[in-house]
Write an enzyme that holds these catalytic residues in place. Structure first.
Site, PDB file in Angstrom:
ATOM      1  N   HIS A   1      -8.217  -6.297   4.896  1.00  0.00           N
ATOM      2  CA  HIS A   1      -7.840  -5.567   6.090  1.00  0.00           C
ATOM      3  C   HIS A   1      -9.137  -5.056   6.689  1.00  0.00           C
ATOM      4  CE1 HIS A   1      -3.279  -4.505   5.523  1.00  0.00           C
ATOM      5  NE2 HIS A   1      -3.506  -5.777   5.760  1.00  0.00           N
TER       6      HIS A   1
ATOM      7  N   LYS B   1      -7.008   2.772  -2.020  1.00  0.00           N
ATOM      8  CA  LYS B   1      -7.608   3.696  -1.065  1.00  0.00           C
ATOM      9  C   LYS B   1      -8.294   4.813  -1.836  1.00  0.00           C
ATOM     10  CE  LYS B   1      -6.554   5.914   3.354  1.00  0.00           C
ATOM     11  NZ  LYS B   1      -5.508   6.183   4.356  1.00  0.00           N
TER      12      LYS B   1
ATOM     13  N   ASP C   1      -9.585  -3.206   1.938  1.00  0.00           N
ATOM     14  CA  ASP C   1      -9.640  -2.608   3.281  1.00  0.00           C
ATOM     15  C   ASP C   1     -10.987  -1.900   3.383  1.00  0.00           C
ATOM     16  OD1 ASP C   1      -9.487  -0.502   5.310  1.00  0.00           O
ATOM     17  OD2 ASP C   1      -7.354  -0.966   5.456  1.00  0.00           O
TER      18      ASP C   1
ATOM     19  N   TRP D   1       0.854  -1.194   0.000  1.00  0.00           N
ATOM     20  CA  TRP D   1       0.000   0.000   0.000  1.00  0.00           C
ATOM     21  C   TRP D   1       0.888   1.241   0.000  1.00  0.00           C
ATOM     22  CZ3 TRP D   1      -0.201   4.060   3.565  1.00  0.00           C
ATOM     23  CH2 TRP D   1      -1.169   5.033   3.283  1.00  0.00           C
TER      24      TRP D   1
ATOM     25  N   ASP E   1      -9.825   4.329  10.931  1.00  0.00           N
ATOM     26  CA  ASP E   1      -9.138   3.200  11.569  1.00  0.00           C
ATOM     27  C   ASP E   1      -9.495   3.046  13.040  1.00  0.00           C
ATOM     28  OD1 ASP E   1      -7.547   1.946   9.489  1.00  0.00           O
ATOM     29  OD2 ASP E   1      -6.489   3.848   9.359  1.00  0.00           O
TER      30      ASP E   1
ATOM     31  N   HIS F   1     -11.309   1.887   3.118  1.00  0.00           N
ATOM     32  CA  HIS F   1     -10.678   2.565   1.994  1.00  0.00           C
ATOM     33  C   HIS F   1     -11.614   2.854   0.823  1.00  0.00           C
ATOM     34  CE1 HIS F   1      -6.192   1.615   3.017  1.00  0.00           C
ATOM     35  NE2 HIS F   1      -6.845   2.200   3.999  1.00  0.00           N
TER      36      HIS F   1
ATOM     37  N   ASP G   1     -11.832   7.061   6.556  1.00  0.00           N
ATOM     38  CA  ASP G   1     -10.932   5.966   6.929  1.00  0.00           C
ATOM     39  C   ASP G   1     -10.211   6.307   8.223  1.00  0.00           C
ATOM     40  OD1 ASP G   1      -9.337   3.664   6.800  1.00  0.00           O
ATOM     41  OD2 ASP G   1      -7.753   4.777   5.821  1.00  0.00           O
TER      42      ASP G   1
ATOM     43  N   GLU H   1      -3.130  -2.927  -2.362  1.00  0.00           N
ATOM     44  CA  GLU H   1      -4.232  -2.352  -1.582  1.00  0.00           C
ATOM     45  C   GLU H   1      -4.542  -0.930  -2.033  1.00  0.00           C
ATOM     46  OE1 GLU H   1      -5.131  -1.174   3.130  1.00  0.00           O
ATOM     47  OE2 GLU H   1      -3.264  -2.173   2.550  1.00  0.00           O
TER      48      GLU H   1
ATOM     49  N   ASP I   1      -6.642  -3.982  10.736  1.00  0.00           N
ATOM     50  CA  ASP I   1      -5.828  -2.783  10.482  1.00  0.00           C
ATOM     51  C   ASP I   1      -6.508  -1.564  11.086  1.00  0.00           C
ATOM     52  OD1 ASP I   1      -4.155  -0.817   9.602  1.00  0.00           O
ATOM     53  OD2 ASP I   1      -4.598  -1.047   7.470  1.00  0.00           O
TER      54      ASP I   1
END
Length: 416
Positions: free
Chosen positions: A283, A225, A256, A182, A293, A259, A291, A223, A323
């Site tokens: 993820h 985003k 993810d 990523w 997290d 993302h 995003d 990956e 993640d």
């Protein structure tokens, strides 16, 4: 009733819908989740970084952050003691263990030999990620897509080095290592050229993946985003770019769930990806408005992600990693909550009468499908979960948090 008695009662209730709870427990035991090392130290790594850059941000200053390899190992070991089953550890390249500074493009397997020994001690596998952020060579916001040959070639060398390290990890541990790439490359404002950076990224990836490594020990993924901090207008590595690149080059496209646009859901993407790829990498995180997290909780989308993995009979085809990084709460607690919730979601999916509901859908019995779907939501999944914890020698109820509190008082608070 004790846990075993409650389980027998729950088992009968699930059996009424054609679900074998014993088989669900056996299946869950064999689904590893890759626990990300970077929750334990706010993504700082072992290179002496005091701040993050390149689209990465951690908020909070809760006491007890792991400051070195030994502290991070101790925290991971304690977290695993509260999580049922055998899992994996997900590493970033910035967690190399070395007495002297090592440039990222010069990393070698020996710098991760201590992690391999730790994994052997725990009996777990490792996954790996090149680190394309928080580095002077990433200050421009562009790495593999940079128009500067020196910058771009530096990161190409880093990507190649990391793939060799991942292969080494897989070979040493006898389990395939996922090497996920990523980058945060992008622009803050509307670009004058969208094609050029993506053409450079494609050429860089072609060079990184030109070295053929043993697929028994390494599997590659890329990956995407939708945007990042400081690159709000344009992300070079978009989903469309990576999905096409992965398909054409026979590597995995990692999804993810933080993302994408907030109205997109990864659960809906999983079945489509599985039709065209042998495996899919995940993820799992929790975005709030973007995003962000956040720690994974047992919300609707997590449950749907787990349902699609199980419905598609893909528990051995979907590589699950977590993640997120929250520095506002106890970091050990964040690990345990997220890992246990991912497992609870998978257990709920395994206890769902999927074939029964599918038949109703195929036969057009939509009213009945809705009614049954709603009724099974109140079946005692929690009693089956407690049985799973008991069988795996892990605290089954909320009292596990007392262990975290004791560890905080005895270990974490002494670090500050």
């Amino acid at each position: 009733m004790n846990i075993n008695e409650r389980y027998l009662s729950a088992k009968e209730q699930f059996a009424a819908f054609g679900v074998d709870a014993d088989k669900a427990l056996e299946a869950l035991k064999n689904i590893p989740i890759s626990m990300h090392c970077w929750q334990g130290d706010d993504v700082k790594g072992f290179e002496g970084a005091t701040t993050l850059s390149g689209g990465i941000q951690t908020t909070g200053n809760y006491p007890g952050r792991a400051r070195n390899f030994e502290e991070l190992k101790a925290d991971i070991r304690k977290a695993f003691s509260l999580i049922p089953g055998k899992h994996r550890i997900n590493l970033h390249a910035s967690y190399a263990v070395s007495d002297t500074p090592v440039e990222r493009d010069a990393l070698e397997p020996k710098h991760f030999a201590p992690w391999v020994e730790f994994a052997k001690e725990l009996g777990v596998g490792l996954d790996f990620n090149p680190t394309f952020f928080s580095h002077p060579m990433a200050d421009s916001g562009l790495t593999l897509s940079s128009p500067d040959d020196e910058i771009r070639n530096y990161w190409i060398r880093h990507g190649k080095a990391c793939r060799r390290i991942a292969e080494y990890m897989g070979k040493e541990l006898g389990t395939t290592c996922l090497c996920n790439l990523w980058i945060g490359d992008g622009l803050k404002d509307v670009p004058a050229d969208r094609l050029g950076p993506r053409a450079r990224l494609k050429a860089s990836l072609d060079e990184i993946y030109s070295e053929k490594l043993d697929p028994r020990y390494i599997v590659d993924s890329v990956e995407s985003k939708v945007f990042g901090i400081g690159v709000e207008a344009y992300t070079v590595g978009s989903h469309e770019f990576y999905m096409n690149y992965a398909a054409k080059n026979n590597i995995l496209c990692l999804l993810d769930n933080g993302h994408y646009h907030p109205t997109e859901v990864v659960s809906d993407k999983i079945p489509s990806m599985l039709l065209f790829s042998d495996k899919v990498a995940l993820h799992v995180t929790r975005g709030i408005r973007w995003d962000s997290d956040h720690v994974v909780v047992l919300d609707d989308e997590l449950k749907e992600i787990a349902k699609e993995i199980v419905r598609c009979d893909a528990t051995d085809r979907v590589l699950i990693g977590l993640d997120y990084f929250d520095a506002s709460i106890n970091r050990l607690c964040a690990w345990v909550v997220g890992m246990r919730n991912m497992q609870k979601a998978l257990l709920g999916a395994l206890l769902t009468p999927n074939a029964f509901l599918k038949n109703m859908q195929d036969e057009g019995r939509f009213s009945e499908k809705m009614a049954i779907t709603e009724e099974i939501k109140t079946l005692p999944v929690g009693d089956v979960w407690k049985k799973f914890c008991l069988d795996n020698g892990v605290i089954a109820d909320e009292s596990w948090f007392k262990v975290v509190e004791e560890y905080e008082n005895e270990v974490l608070l002494k670090r500050n």
